[in-house]
Design an enzyme around this catalytic site. Sequence first.
Site, short mmCIF file in Angstrom:
data_model
loop_
_atom_site.label_atom_id
_atom_site.label_comp_id
_atom_site.label_asym_id
_atom_site.label_seq_id
_atom_site.Cartn_x
_atom_site.Cartn_y
_atom_site.Cartn_z
CE1 TYR A 188 7.35 -5.39 14.01
CE2 TYR A 188 9.26 -5.79 15.39
CZ TYR A 188 8.62 -5.91 14.18
OH TYR A 188 9.24 -6.56 13.14
CG PHE A 201 18.06 -12.52 15.85
CD1 PHE A 201 17.16 -13.53 15.49
CD2 PHE A 201 18.34 -12.36 17.19
CE1 PHE A 201 16.59 -14.38 16.45
CE2 PHE A 201 17.78 -13.22 18.16
CZ PHE A 201 16.91 -14.21 17.78
CB ALA A 214 3.94 -5.66 9.31
CG ASN A 215 2.50 0.06 10.65
OD1 ASN A 215 1.29 -0.01 10.77
ND2 ASN A 215 3.07 0.83 9.74
N GLY A 234 13.23 -0.31 26.43
CA GLY A 234 12.83 -1.59 25.84
C GLY A 234 13.93 -2.35 25.12
CG ASP A 287 -4.62 -1.82 3.10
OD1 ASP A 287 -4.09 -0.79 3.56
OD2 ASP A 287 -4.91 -2.82 3.79
CB ILE A 288 -3.03 -7.12 3.11
CG1 ILE A 288 -2.74 -6.40 4.43
CG2 ILE A 288 -1.76 -7.30 2.29
CD1 ILE A 288 -1.89 -7.23 5.38
CG ASN A 298 -0.32 0.16 2.53
OD1 ASN A 298 0.90 0.33 2.61
ND2 ASN A 298 -1.10 0.10 3.59
#
Length: 333
Positions: A140, A168, A74-75, A288, A50-51, A32
Site C-alpha cells: 500500500y 496520518f 485507490a485501494n 507491519g 472508473d478512472i 467506481n
Amino acid sequence: MSILVTGGAGYIGSHTVAELLAHGEEVVVVDNLGTGHAASVLGAPFYEADIRDHDRIVHILREHAVDTVVHFAANSLVGESVKNPLKYYENNVAATARLLGAMLDANVKRIVFSSTAAVYGEPERTPIREDDATVPTNPYGETKLAIERMFHWCREAYGLSSISLRYFNAAGAHPTLPIGEHHNPETHLIPIILQAALGQRPEVSIFGDDYPTVDGTCVRDYIHVMDLASAHRLAVERLRRLEKSGETAAEAFNLGNGEGFSVKQVIDVAREVTGCAIPAVVGPRRAGDPAVLVASSDKAREVLGWRPERADLREIVDSAWRWHRSHPHGYER
Ligand code: UDP
C-alpha cells in the site's frame, strides 16, 4: 473552472467534496463504487465511472471545464495489499497512470493526491518530516510512493503540477452533514472502538502491548477528517497560485496534529466520550505496525497556511461517535 474529485464517494473524499462546495467551488465526482457509497456524495454531480476509462474521464474533464483533479480513488488496506500486491499496483499505480494520461489529453495539469504516512515505513525519528527516508513496509505505502515519484517525472516531462498529502490517522465525521466513516470490513481503530461501544462487537482487540511506548501499545497521530479536507482545498489554491506565476510543483506535505496517542489512551478517551464500558483485550501484534507514527506538519502550516481546527482527540472521537450513533449501519439501511 471546476474540480474533479476521484474517489469522492469514499470517506475522506466525500468530506473533501463537502469542504470544497462549502467554499464555493464547483465540484464533480467520479467513483467506481468499489468501496465508496453513492449516498455520501452530497450536492455535486456524480459519475459512476472508473478512472481507467480514458475516454469517459477525458469527456468528463472537458464537459465540466475541470482545471484541477483531487485524486482519492485507490485501494487502501495495508493487510490486503500484503496479501494481494498486484491488486494495489493495478488499482493504485496503473490506474493513476491512466488518469494522468486522460488529464494530459484534456490539458488538465494540476493534481492533489491522497498519500499516506505509510510511505515512510518504520520511521527513523519522531516527529516525521517530509524529507525523512521513505522505505515503505507494505505494498500500500509502496504504491502511494510510486505515484508520488510518477508525479515527479511527469512534472519534468509534461509540466504536471502536483501536491501529495501524506495523512496520518484520519478520524471523525462532518459536523453537520450526514456523512462519516464506513468501511466494510472495518479495520480502523476508532470506528472499531465505537462499534464495541454500540454493542456491535463484543470487544476491542488491542494489537500488541509490548511496543516501546508509554503503555506498550502503538502510538498514532489522529487527525480530524475535516482538517484533512481543508488541507486539500488549500493545496488546490496553492497549485492555482503557482500556475499564475508560471511555476509548477511536485511537493509532499504531512498532515497530522503532531501529538501521539496510544491505543489504550484512545480507548480511554472513547470510554469518557461515550460513557460506555468498551471491553478491550490484548491480542498479538498486527504485522507491519510501526510502534510510533507522529507527524511534523510544520511544512503544511508554513507553505499551505494550514491550521487544524479540531486537534483535540476528545473532539475527534466525539464527532465520530455522533456519526456512529446516528448511523449505526453507516450507509447501509
Ligand atoms: N488497532 C488495534 N486494534 C484494532 C485496530 C487497530 O489495536 O482493532 C491499532 C493498530 O495496531 C494501530 C492503531 O490501532 O496501532 C491504529 O490502527 P488503524 O488501523 O486505525 O490505522 P493505521 O495506523 O494502521 O493506519
